[in-house]
Design an enzyme around this catalytic site. Structure first.
Site, short mmCIF file in Angstrom:
data_model
loop_
_atom_site.label_atom_id
_atom_site.label_comp_id
_atom_site.label_asym_id
_atom_site.label_seq_id
_atom_site.Cartn_x
_atom_site.Cartn_y
_atom_site.Cartn_z
N LYS A 180 48.23 -73.91 50.98
CA LYS A 180 47.36 -74.79 50.19
C LYS A 180 48.23 -75.57 49.19
O LYS A 180 49.11 -75.01 48.56
CB LYS A 180 46.32 -73.97 49.44
CG LYS A 180 45.34 -73.22 50.34
CD LYS A 180 44.31 -72.47 49.51
CE LYS A 180 43.41 -71.61 50.36
NZ LYS A 180 42.52 -72.39 51.24
N ARG A 255 37.95 -65.25 59.06
CA ARG A 255 37.31 -64.81 60.30
C ARG A 255 38.18 -63.78 61.02
O ARG A 255 37.66 -62.86 61.67
CB ARG A 255 37.02 -66.01 61.19
CG ARG A 255 38.22 -66.73 61.73
CD ARG A 255 37.94 -68.13 62.22
NE ARG A 255 37.68 -69.05 61.12
CZ ARG A 255 37.50 -70.36 61.26
NH1 ARG A 255 37.56 -70.90 62.48
NH2 ARG A 255 37.27 -71.12 60.23
#
EC number: 3.4.11.-
Length: 419
Positions: A180, A255
């Site tokens: 990020k 996930r």
């Protein structure tokens, strides 16, 4: 009014709640609203042994039964909120995976919840390979090693409903090798808020002691670090279910973290009474763009047939914590089919969710396919209800005090009917 009382130095305010014929839960909602400014952060409590209030008095304008019930529910939600905020808000070192496990063990000591912690990294690698992959770089630091926390409650009486709740617990999300940038790391300590909600959910159960239910929770605590051992795009990793997963984007780690524990929960659910599986996660920016500060729920076929989404949406409206319903379509499942012969499924794509068509729906399809829950649809011999909850940013903006969302609705919808 509570904020004003705090600013005036009041230490034991009395909150008087008024009934409203249009809104039967108005008094409870008012009391829960008062708990937000009252929360004292965990590090302040530990370092200074400090609380903002000595006590918060409640006076319900009604009969004694109403007042007693209100006090019981507020006490349960207060304990629930505290656990949720302590885990969800506190920084990545104080709430690194091993310390989350220690905190949870302390929070449920001598209570009604059985806590089991998987801390053997060889077991995590063998039984939960994708969770281990996300934590691979962090695993070199003992203080950051992964923990899978299992919470279990068995209520009095014959079990009528069994809930399996799996929460994302990424204590700090760097994005991994797909790191990020541009300030987007700020607030990523809240990427564990799915597990925080699971902890809070079980604390409410611990206090309320509902009958005729069994509940199992998994808090999947990892740290998505960057380093020479970090998992990368282009890897193909075989999951607990046997599905080979092609990694496209290491910033889509939530996930993956939940997948193998969800597969374990599915295995348990096949032997359970009236099971319903849930995943709870701050999974996608796309959900934030779609619904703002409201969580989104996505049912599979059996859950949809039971009418659960509509029911819990109505409950959320009644308890002042609305929740949105989002639907899955065939293209969500097709999106995750592998593009090469090495794998069965692809984890995502190379774009962020906010730049992906149906960016918050497809992960729910992926979790079903990769865990093999999709083999237990309405047309199967053993249907399984499954609901994915994408919390997006519904807990509010960091670093302001968070809203334990959708915790109020989940407790009201799943627990209170059994109290």
């Amino acid at each position: 009014m509570v904020c004003r009382a705090l600013s005036a130095g009041v230490k034991s305010p009395l909150l008087v709640t008024l009934p409203n014929s249009r809104f039967p839960n108005a008094e409870l909602v008012a009391a829960l609203g008062a708990l937000t400014p009252v929360y004292t952060p965990l590090n302040v409590r530990e370092e200074e042994n400090k609380q903002k209030l000595h006590q918060l008095g409640l006076l319900a304008v009604g009969d004694s039964d109403t007042s007693s019930q209100l006090e019981k529910l507020v006490s349960a939600y207060d304990a629930s909120f505290t656990v949720c905020r302590d885990v969800g808000e506190t920084g990545p070192e104080r709430m690194a995976p091993p310390r989350v496990a220690e905190y949870i063990q302390g929070a449920f000591a001598n209570g009604n919840i059985k806590v089991t912690v998987v801390d053997d990294q060889s077991v995590i690698l063998k039984d939960f390979p994708l969770m281990a992959a996300v934590n691979r770089a962090a695993n070199a630091v003992k203080e950051h090693q992964a923990r899978l926390i299992r919470l279990e409650y068995v209520g009095e009486g014959e079990t009528q409903d069994t809930f399996f709740v799996v929460g994302k617990g990424v204590t700090i999300d760097t994005g991994g090798c797909d790191l990020k940038t541009g300030g987007h790391m700020f607030g990523m300590c809240r990427d564990k808020y799915g597990s925080a909600v699971v902890g809070g959910f079980f604390k409410a159960i611990d206090v309320l002691k509902p009958k005729n239910i069994k509940a199992v929770g998994y808090m999947c605590m990892v740290r998505n670090s960057i380093g020479s051992r970090a998992y990368t795009c282009d890897e193909v990793i075989t999951s607990r279910s046997g599905k080979r997963i092609h990694i496209y984007n290491t910033d889509a780690e939530g996930r993956l973290t939940m997948l193998d524990p969800l597969t374990l929960a599915k295995e348990e659910a096949l032997k359970a009474k009236n099971p319903h599986l849930f995943t709870v996660a701050t999974l996608t920016g796309h959900e934030v763009l779609s619904y703002g500060y409201y969580a989104a729920i996505m049912d599979n076929g059996p859950a949809k047939a039971s009418g659960w989404a509509r029911k819990v949406q109505e409950v959320g409206d009644e308890f002042g914590q609305p929740i949105e319903i989002s639907r899955l379509h065939p293209e969500d499942f097709a999106f995750h089919l592998a593009e090469c012969e090495q794998a069965d499924l692809r984890q995502g794509n190379t774009k962020p969710s906010v730049a992906t068509l149906r960016g918050h729906q497809t992960p729910a399809a992926f979790l079903q396919m990769a865990s093999r829950i999709d083999e237990h649809g309405t047309d199967s011999a053993h249907p399984l209800k499954y609901t994915h909850i994408d919390m997006g940013g519904c807990e509010g903006d960091h670093p302001s005090v968070s809203f334990p969302n959708p915790l109020v609705t989940l407790v009201a919808g799943l627990v209170l009917p059994h109290v």
